[in-house]
Motif scaffolding. Structure first.
Motif, short mmCIF file in Angstrom:
data_model
loop_
_atom_site.label_atom_id
_atom_site.label_comp_id
_atom_site.label_asym_id
_atom_site.label_seq_id
_atom_site.Cartn_x
_atom_site.Cartn_y
_atom_site.Cartn_z
N LYS A 51 34.37 18.71 -32.42
CA LYS A 51 34.18 17.77 -33.53
C LYS A 51 32.77 17.17 -33.50
N ASP A 102 40.80 19.52 -40.94
CA ASP A 102 39.63 19.25 -41.79
C ASP A 102 38.97 17.92 -41.42
N ASN A 161 36.43 18.17 -38.85
CA ASN A 161 35.35 19.14 -39.12
C ASN A 161 35.48 20.38 -38.25
N ASN A 171 33.27 24.45 -34.77
CA ASN A 171 32.63 23.36 -35.51
C ASN A 171 32.28 23.87 -36.91
N LYS A 172 32.71 23.12 -37.93
CA LYS A 172 32.57 23.59 -39.31
C LYS A 172 31.12 23.75 -39.73
N LYS A 173 30.26 22.83 -39.27
CA LYS A 173 28.86 22.91 -39.65
C LYS A 173 28.25 24.20 -39.07
#
Lengths: 351, 351
Positions: A79, A133, A136, A241-243
């Motif tokens: 996260k 979500d 992230n 990690n979404k980014k």
């Protein structure tokens, strides 16, 4: 691609950092040590597949708990971006967010096959996205260790009364359920469990299954090996990690997904294979081990306690209720099919 | 990669046909039509994953039987190079080579989970290479349709005598076994099966499982749905022409393997999910359907006949014997683990 870059170099061309062939270095934190049975190889296999499929455009560096010191801190690591990827099991974050539990194991819930079918085609994946979500995090299934055993007991359990006051080492939701039927739950560090069981500090220890249990030696001092009720599946996950994920080109995003899938297949088969081998070995070396299942009144009490806890949580959190309802609805259909197909086959054709 | 090529073009550079970014066009022949339940999507999913992972460097063109006209000629297609890849099930080539059978299903043999564990970690893959090397074919597992039902019967089977002279549509090894216990085996084209069952030309039809069976309507005219014994697994395969495979760079070889794996995961879950859904629908619409299992004497007779046929074949072919022995040895261990883990869990926790 490296050969191609060499060709380019011969033409006197250098690549900018933004070119499609940029190399991405990803840091991965694993919940399990490299030496943990079955699970210890999963991160290594992920690295191998990712690097091969991407022809080196993705590089993975793995840190184990001996380095990062926080086996159950993987969610926060990913996260916060300290790590790009985590290899862990969703239910370890139940204390932080009760909804994470549904994606690893639920007492009296779905088997590995049922859980994966629900996840892929029954809306499970979309519900998991709702849960993760807010952290992230993008989640990929990473393989299932299968139905766990109910644990090693020094004495036979003949009724619910035999559980009252019994000192059991059983973590997580299974422990909450056991506490509700009257058992005393102990949390003893892994390294001290054998001694605690031998000395009578605890009467029982729930660990995993033969491939994981044998090295700890519980079978030498507790002869009753109970069948499971608390973890019919044991689904592990990659957290991304979404980014990090979103800045990858589409083909490298697909590489992450494909690698997770290969790890999942490997792990499913490896768990089954190793458990079969270790169980054969354990029985041969310790023929006095007796496999038992809890009698019906114990199962009924455990199920009632489990349902109560789930329903209490559902009353507090609409998303928990949504996931619980979805799993219960699919399980009702799924189990009917399991019963007349694989279950019936095994029942009618196995001596 | 395409973006990168555009950048190169801006520099006035063109790529030679031998560059690392060459595009490979692969032709794939499928045993099943695009519209076949569950299996019809597998080749499409393979194409999608291969093209995404390779960023377009691999292109797959799929031909279905409506085009290539030979659903069971996939082995020859791929061996001869008319097609680079085939999507099929190994046991369809049992008439050509009895050893191919072991990798899809064996009566009284391993379940999907057991079979895959044997394949990946118990020597199965190496034995499969021994079988397929002579056809210049590399094999990748492509997903399992799970335990099949024993078929639709118009009358209940109460003893082995009830099978004598019974007219059954059951293909493959299951049919050979049924013939040996006295049944009369019919081979009737799919399109005529419903009418044949209705008119009494046949008394029973073995097809697959609810997701596959429901569209054919057998449940409307034969109320007994028997549980399975003949195909405890239903493993499908991608065949890849070895010459095609070996000329691919390592990362694209890995793409083929990863795509097969993703198809396998999808298909395993899709089969389970669809069977669960269709079985619920079938029971709701036709509550008179009765699920039955063959009585013990019938199961014993079928197992005896199955073992006889396997042992006869093993006496003729050392490789057949080697594979049979390997499967039997692993099954003996595997089933003991299945019994105390998932099987026991379902047995003790399902009402």
């Amino acid at each position: 691609m490296k050969k191609f870059l060499a060709v380019l170099a011969a033409f006197g061309l250098a690549l900018s950092a933004n070119a499609a062939d940029k190399t991405y270095k990803l840091k991965l934190a694993s919940t399990w040590e490299s030496t943990t049975p079955v699970l210890g190889d999963a991160a290594k296999e992920f690295k191998r597949v990712v690097e091969t499929l991407s022809d080196g455009r993705l590089e993975v560096r793995i840190d184990y708990p001996s380095k990062h010191k926080s086996p159950f801190g993987i969610l926060d690591f990913v996260k916060g971006g300290q790590y790009d990827i985590g290899y862990t099991a969703s239910y370890y974050y139940k204390g932080k967010d009760a909804n994470t539990m549904f994606f690893t194991a639920v007492p009296f819930g779905m088997t590995a096959t049922e859980l994966r079918a629900w996840y892929e085609f029954g809306g499970g994946k979309q519900l998991e996205e709702k849960v993760y979500d807010k952290y992230n995090i993008k989640v990929f299934l990473a393989g299932d260790t299968g139905t766990q055993m109910g644990g090693w007991f020094k004495k036979e359990i003949k009724s619910v009364d035999d559980l009252k006051g019994l000192k059991i080492r059983i973590p997580g939701f299974g422990g909450e359920v056991m506490a509700r039927v009257g058992a005393t739950i102990n949390t003893i560090p892994t390294g001290e469990l054998y001694m605690a069981l031998e000395m009578g500090t605890i009467d029982s220890v729930e660990w995993v299954s033969p491939a994981f249990d044998m090295g700890l030696g519980f079978h030498k001092i507790a002869k009753y090996y109970y069948t499971g009720w608390q973890e019919p599946s044991g689904q592990t996950q990659f957290f991304v990690n979404k980014k990090t994920y979103e800045k990858l080109p589409a083909d490298l995003q697909a590489v992450i997904e494909a690698a997770a899938n290969e790890v999942a297949s490997m792990l499913n088969s490896r768990s089954f294979f190793d458990n079969a081998e270790y169980w054969a070995k354990m029985k041969a070396e310790y023929p006095d081990i007796e496999v038992r299942s809890f009698p019906q009144d114990v199962m009924d009490a455990l199920r009632k306690a489990s349902d109560e806890i789930l329903d209490e949580e559902a009353a507090k959190d609409p998303l928990f209720k949504e996931i619980l309802d979805s799993q219960r609805a699919f399980l009702a259909k799924a189990r009917e099919w399991t019963k007349i197909s694989e279950f019936s086959y095994i029942q009618k054709t196995t001596k």
